[in-house]
Design an enzyme around this catalytic site. Structure first.
Site, PDB file in Angstrom:
ATOM      1  N   LYS A  22       0.831  -1.213   0.000  1.00 39.31           N
ATOM      2  CA  LYS A  22       0.000   0.000   0.000  1.00 39.31           C
ATOM      3  C   LYS A  22       0.865   1.262   0.000  1.00 39.31           C
ATOM      4  O   LYS A  22       0.653   2.173  -0.796  1.00 39.31           O
ATOM      5  CB  LYS A  22      -0.906   0.012   1.240  1.00 39.31           C
ATOM      6  CG  LYS A  22      -1.568   1.355   1.490  1.00 39.31           C
ATOM      7  CD  LYS A  22      -2.428   1.361   2.723  1.00 39.31           C
ATOM      8  CE  LYS A  22      -1.720   1.724   3.997  1.00 39.31           C
ATOM      9  NZ  LYS A  22      -1.429   3.151   4.192  1.00 39.31           N
ATOM     10  N   ASN A  23       1.857   1.304   0.901  1.00 36.38           N
ATOM     11  CA  ASN A  23       2.602   2.550   1.074  1.00 36.38           C
ATOM     12  C   ASN A  23       3.501   2.873  -0.110  1.00 36.38           C
ATOM     13  O   ASN A  23       3.956   3.999  -0.253  1.00 36.38           O
ATOM     14  CB  ASN A  23       3.422   2.503   2.368  1.00 36.38           C
ATOM     15  CG  ASN A  23       2.528   2.699   3.581  1.00 36.38           C
ATOM     16  OD1 ASN A  23       1.325   2.951   3.431  1.00 36.38           O
ATOM     17  ND2 ASN A  23       3.095   2.568   4.766  1.00 36.38           N
ATOM     18  N   CYS A 118      -4.639  13.409  12.542  1.00 38.96           N
ATOM     19  CA  CYS A 118      -4.618  11.960  12.427  1.00 38.96           C
ATOM     20  C   CYS A 118      -4.573  11.373  13.818  1.00 38.96           C
ATOM     21  O   CYS A 118      -3.929  11.918  14.705  1.00 38.96           O
ATOM     22  CB  CYS A 118      -3.388  11.541  11.646  1.00 38.96           C
ATOM     23  SG  CYS A 118      -3.140   9.789  11.644  1.00 38.96           S
ATOM     24  N   ARG A 123       1.396  14.653  13.104  1.00 42.57           N
ATOM     25  CA  ARG A 123       1.838  14.425  11.726  1.00 42.57           C
ATOM     26  C   ARG A 123       1.848  15.684  10.851  1.00 42.57           C
ATOM     27  O   ARG A 123       1.116  15.779   9.867  1.00 42.57           O
ATOM     28  CB  ARG A 123       0.985  13.331  11.069  1.00 42.57           C
ATOM     29  CG  ARG A 123       1.131  12.003  11.769  1.00 42.57           C
ATOM     30  CD  ARG A 123       0.362  10.928  11.094  1.00 42.57           C
ATOM     31  NE  ARG A 123       1.119  10.231  10.077  1.00 42.57           N
ATOM     32  CZ  ARG A 123       0.671   9.161   9.432  1.00 42.57           C
ATOM     33  NH1 ARG A 123      -0.509   8.684   9.675  1.00 42.57           N
ATOM     34  NH2 ARG A 123       1.410   8.570   8.527  1.00 42.57           N
ATOM     35  N   ASP A 126       5.749  19.937   7.727  1.00 43.66           N
ATOM     36  CA  ASP A 126       6.756  20.995   7.621  1.00 43.66           C
ATOM     37  C   ASP A 126       8.004  20.565   6.837  1.00 43.66           C
ATOM     38  O   ASP A 126       8.555  21.343   6.069  1.00 43.66           O
ATOM     39  CB  ASP A 126       7.134  21.508   9.026  1.00 43.66           C
ATOM     40  CG  ASP A 126       7.550  20.390   9.970  1.00 43.66           C
ATOM     41  OD1 ASP A 126       6.989  19.280   9.863  1.00 43.66           O
ATOM     42  OD2 ASP A 126       8.438  20.609  10.809  1.00 43.66           O
ATOM     43  N   ASP A 309       4.721   0.446  12.094  1.00 43.61           N
ATOM     44  CA  ASP A 309       3.505  -0.135  11.512  1.00 43.61           C
ATOM     45  C   ASP A 309       3.284  -1.593  11.921  1.00 43.61           C
ATOM     46  O   ASP A 309       2.259  -2.180  11.556  1.00 43.61           O
ATOM     47  CB  ASP A 309       3.554  -0.035   9.976  1.00 43.61           C
ATOM     48  CG  ASP A 309       3.236   1.364   9.482  1.00 43.61           C
ATOM     49  OD1 ASP A 309       2.873   2.215  10.311  1.00 43.61           O
ATOM     50  OD2 ASP A 309       3.358   1.610   8.264  1.00 43.61           O
ATOM     51  N   ARG A 401      -8.707  -0.015   4.661  1.00 52.95           N
ATOM     52  CA  ARG A 401      -7.763   0.953   4.099  1.00 52.95           C
ATOM     53  C   ARG A 401      -6.477   0.252   3.671  1.00 52.95           C
ATOM     54  O   ARG A 401      -5.809   0.716   2.745  1.00 52.95           O
ATOM     55  CB  ARG A 401      -7.417   2.023   5.142  1.00 52.95           C
ATOM     56  CG  ARG A 401      -8.546   2.972   5.441  1.00 52.95           C
ATOM     57  CD  ARG A 401      -8.022   4.142   6.235  1.00 52.95           C
ATOM     58  NE  ARG A 401      -6.742   4.557   5.684  1.00 52.95           N
ATOM     59  CZ  ARG A 401      -5.746   5.069   6.402  1.00 52.95           C
ATOM     60  NH1 ARG A 401      -5.877   5.252   7.685  1.00 52.95           N
ATOM     61  NH2 ARG A 401      -4.613   5.411   5.824  1.00 52.95           N
TER      62      ARG A 401
HETATM   63  C1  UD1 Z   1       4.756   6.687   6.446  1.00 50.74           C
HETATM   64  C2  UD1 Z   1       3.793   5.539   6.273  1.00 50.74           C
HETATM   65  C3  UD1 Z   1       3.260   5.079   7.633  1.00 50.74           C
HETATM   66  C4  UD1 Z   1       4.413   4.771   8.574  1.00 50.74           C
HETATM   67  C5  UD1 Z   1       5.401   5.936   8.630  1.00 50.74           C
HETATM   68  C6  UD1 Z   1       6.655   5.622   9.423  1.00 50.74           C
HETATM   69  C7  UD1 Z   1       2.756   5.940   4.131  1.00 50.74           C
HETATM   70  C8  UD1 Z   1       1.509   6.269   3.394  1.00 50.74           C
HETATM   71  N1  UD1 Z   1       2.669   5.967   5.463  1.00 50.74           N
HETATM   72  O1  UD1 Z   1       4.035   7.774   7.018  1.00 50.74           O
HETATM   73  O2  UD1 Z   1       2.466   3.927   7.432  1.00 50.74           O
HETATM   74  O3  UD1 Z   1       3.921   4.544   9.863  1.00 50.74           O
HETATM   75  O4  UD1 Z   1       5.826   6.288   7.294  1.00 50.74           O
HETATM   76  O5  UD1 Z   1       7.280   4.491   8.931  1.00 50.74           O
HETATM   77  O6  UD1 Z   1       3.775   5.655   3.539  1.00 50.74           O
HETATM   78  N2  UD1 Z   1       6.980  14.448  10.639  1.00 50.74           N
HETATM   79  C9  UD1 Z   1       7.101  15.805  10.905  1.00 50.74           C
HETATM   80  N3  UD1 Z   1       7.097  16.674   9.849  1.00 50.74           N
HETATM   81  C10 UD1 Z   1       6.976  16.252   8.548  1.00 50.74           C
HETATM   82  C11 UD1 Z   1       6.884  14.858   8.295  1.00 50.74           C
HETATM   83  C12 UD1 Z   1       6.890  13.990   9.360  1.00 50.74           C
HETATM   84  O7  UD1 Z   1       7.211  16.217  12.069  1.00 50.74           O
HETATM   85  O8  UD1 Z   1       6.964  17.090   7.636  1.00 50.74           O
HETATM   86  C13 UD1 Z   1       7.015  13.485  11.772  1.00 50.74           C
HETATM   87  C14 UD1 Z   1       5.740  12.646  11.885  1.00 50.74           C
HETATM   88  O9  UD1 Z   1       4.729  13.334  12.593  1.00 50.74           O
HETATM   89  C15 UD1 Z   1       6.254  11.413  12.602  1.00 50.74           C
HETATM   90  C16 UD1 Z   1       7.676  11.259  12.036  1.00 50.74           C
HETATM   91  O10 UD1 Z   1       8.018  12.519  11.503  1.00 50.74           O
HETATM   92  O11 UD1 Z   1       6.313  11.647  13.978  1.00 50.74           O
HETATM   93  C17 UD1 Z   1       7.828  10.206  10.953  1.00 50.74           C
HETATM   94  O12 UD1 Z   1       6.807  10.399   9.993  1.00 50.74           O
HETATM   95  P1  UD1 Z   1       6.988   9.956   8.473  1.00 50.74           P
HETATM   96  O13 UD1 Z   1       8.153   9.036   8.340  1.00 50.74           O
HETATM   97  O14 UD1 Z   1       6.973  11.178   7.633  1.00 50.74           O
HETATM   98  O15 UD1 Z   1       5.649   9.136   8.233  1.00 50.74           O
HETATM   99  P2  UD1 Z   1       4.664   9.227   7.016  1.00 50.74           P
HETATM  100  O16 UD1 Z   1       5.415   9.423   5.748  1.00 50.74           O
HETATM  101  O17 UD1 Z   1       3.563  10.153   7.331  1.00 50.74           O
END
Ligand code: UD1
Length: 423
Positions: A22-23, A118, A123, A126, A309, A401
């Site tokens: 999915k991801n 979420c 999440r 930035d 996950d 989902r």
């Molecule tokens: C993706 C996966 C999700 C998985 C996660 C971590 C998809 C669709 N989802 O989510 O299933 O649990 O990776 O392996 O691929 N953060 C910030 N600012 C940002 C971006 C992230 O503070 O701009 C923080 C997030 O809130 C979180 C951490 O960074 O605490 C890691 O998030 P991230 O790796 O970006 O997860 P996703 O890409 O949202």
């Protein structure tokens, strides 16, 4: 709303074929916006999330042909019709935000709703936005929308992420393929899905080196071509079924998967006393349910560490292990919503901040529970499969989902699990 009913106690035996990830699929769908030529994605998982992404792509002008049951999605967007991704189509699923980079790179501007809050944490986005600013985009946030413009095109940039983000790494990589000059991403995420997205982009003509390591180099090109690309197997689905078999006892071959992608889980399963055999593209999980599992501690980390996950699923498993396991959740601040639901089945779990202490109990007992998010909901399935008696899980749309044919895959291996229309 549908509910799932499980009568626990059956061992699982047989074979489960793992679906496409999915991801990865969601980001590959976003990547299809980068080319004016037709694209074909095979091994596409049929999920609520991937269908939802189709709705957004269609709104942007993409023609999508995806016959049911084919696993083959054709997309074509000779011209982008709209560069606006409205709130209604972005709020339900965060990955839809990833159309911003491709639209910005191809059209020079885009307006995309901020993804909604979420359940598993704040999440923010930035890091995504800072990466685009470093690439020369002007970004304004207005009325809940990100308005981004780079009217003379994006420029390559040297981006050092302050911490690892899967989404920001992928998003910056997508946009950088069409930027002028070289982009270097440091402290990049190393998840297998990043490598998959990079491989697809390379097949489309992008110049990318280092995906799967902490430093990724992308040399921008002027245009990308269409391609046919096979989505990698879903490591989280594979890991989830591994936990199911470890929970119920029995022996199941998980087929068409990448064993290395769940090394961290396989290691802790072995420590807990679960049998693990592996081949090129399969893993066999076995357990004698008369022998109790041993408690093991978990610390979630970016890949190749233990994935956040799979944290909920492993917690479901540890509820009846011998001893105490400590779970530390280091990626998301609020990812223990499954704990109170597992307690309804008799689990002994105390949550303190980002730590959960799970004291193994002799057995779980079936109860009515509620799914709260995607991975949390499947941990309740695992707990239900090993509990005595009947468990019903409400709000199963969370499961839909991310899990393709979950009930059928488990039923084929002997589980007593069914779905019915709930209240
Ligand atoms: C993706 C996966 C999700 C998985 C996660 C971590 C998809 C669709 N989802 O989510 O299933 O649990 O990776 O392996 O691929 N953060 C910030 N600012 C940002 C971006 C992230 O503070 O701009 C923080 C997030 O809130 C979180 C951490 O960074 O605490 C890691 O998030 P991230 O790796 O970006 O997860 P996703 O890409 O949202």
């Amino acid at each position: 709303m549908d509910k799932i009913t499980i009568i626990g106690g059956n061992e699982l035996h047989g074979k489960i074929t793992i679906s496409g990830a999915k991801n990865s699929a969601l980001k590959l769908q976003a990547a299809s916006l980068l080319t004016s030529q037709p694209m074909v994605l095979t091994n596409m998982p049929e999920l609520a999330d991937t269908r939802f992404m189709v709705e957004l792509l269609e709104q942007l002008g993409v023609t999508v042909y995806w016959p049911k049951g084919s696993g083959r999605m054709q997309t074509h967007v000779a011209e982008i019709r709209s560069t606006i991704a409205p709130y209604d189509l972005v709020r339900k699923m965060r990955a839809t935000f990833n159309v911003l980079g491709p639209l910005l790179a191809r059209e020079g501007h885009a307006t995309v709703s901020l993804p909604g809050g979420c359940a598993i944490g704040a999440r923010p986005v930035d890091l995504h936005l800072k990466a685009f600013e470093a690439m020369g985009a002007d970004i304004v946030i207005e009325g809940g929308y990100v308005k981004a413009a780079a009217l003379r095109g994006l420029r390559g940039a040297h981006i050092v992420f302050p911490f690892v983000s899967v989404g920001a790494t992928e998003h910056a990589m997508l946009a950088a393929t069409l930027a002028q000059g070289e982009t270097i991403l440091e402290n990049a995420a190393r998840e297998p899905e990043i490598v998959d997205v990079a491989n697809c982009l390379i097949a489309m003509g992008a110049k990318i080196e280092g995906a799967g390591t902490s430093t990724i180099h992308i040399q921008g090109v002027t245009s990308l071509n269409g391609t046919t690309y096979n989505v990698i197997p879903d490591r989280i689905e594979a890991g989830t079924f591994a936990c199911c078999v470890a929970a119920t006892g029995g022996e199941v071959l998980l087929d068409k998967m990448i064993p290395d992608s769940i090394n961290a889980l396989l290691g802790v399963l072995r420590q807990a006393g679960v049998g693990v055999e592996r081949g090129d593209n399969w893993v066999k999980i076995s357990r004698d349910k008369n022998v109790a599992l041993k408690a093991v501690d978990i610390d979630t980390q970016p890949h190749p560490g233990f994935p956040t996950d799979l944290q909920a699923q492993f917690m479901g498993l540890m509820t009846t292990a011998e001893g105490t396991s400590i779970f530390r959740e280091n990626i998301f601040e609020n990812r223990f919503m499954h704990a109170p639901e597992l307690r309804r089945l008799g689990a002994d779990i105390i949550v303190r901040g980002n730590e959960a202490v799970v004291r193994g109990v002799k057995a779980l007992k079936g109860a009515q529970v509620m799914a709260t998010d995607l991975r949390a909901s499947v941990s309740l399935v695992i707990a239900g499969l090993m509990a005595e008696g009947e468990t019903t899980i409400g709000r199963v749309y969370h499961l839909d989902r991310g899990f393709e044919n979950l009930e059928a895959k488990l039923t084929n291996c002997g589980a007593n699990i069914s779905r019915s229309a709930g209240d």
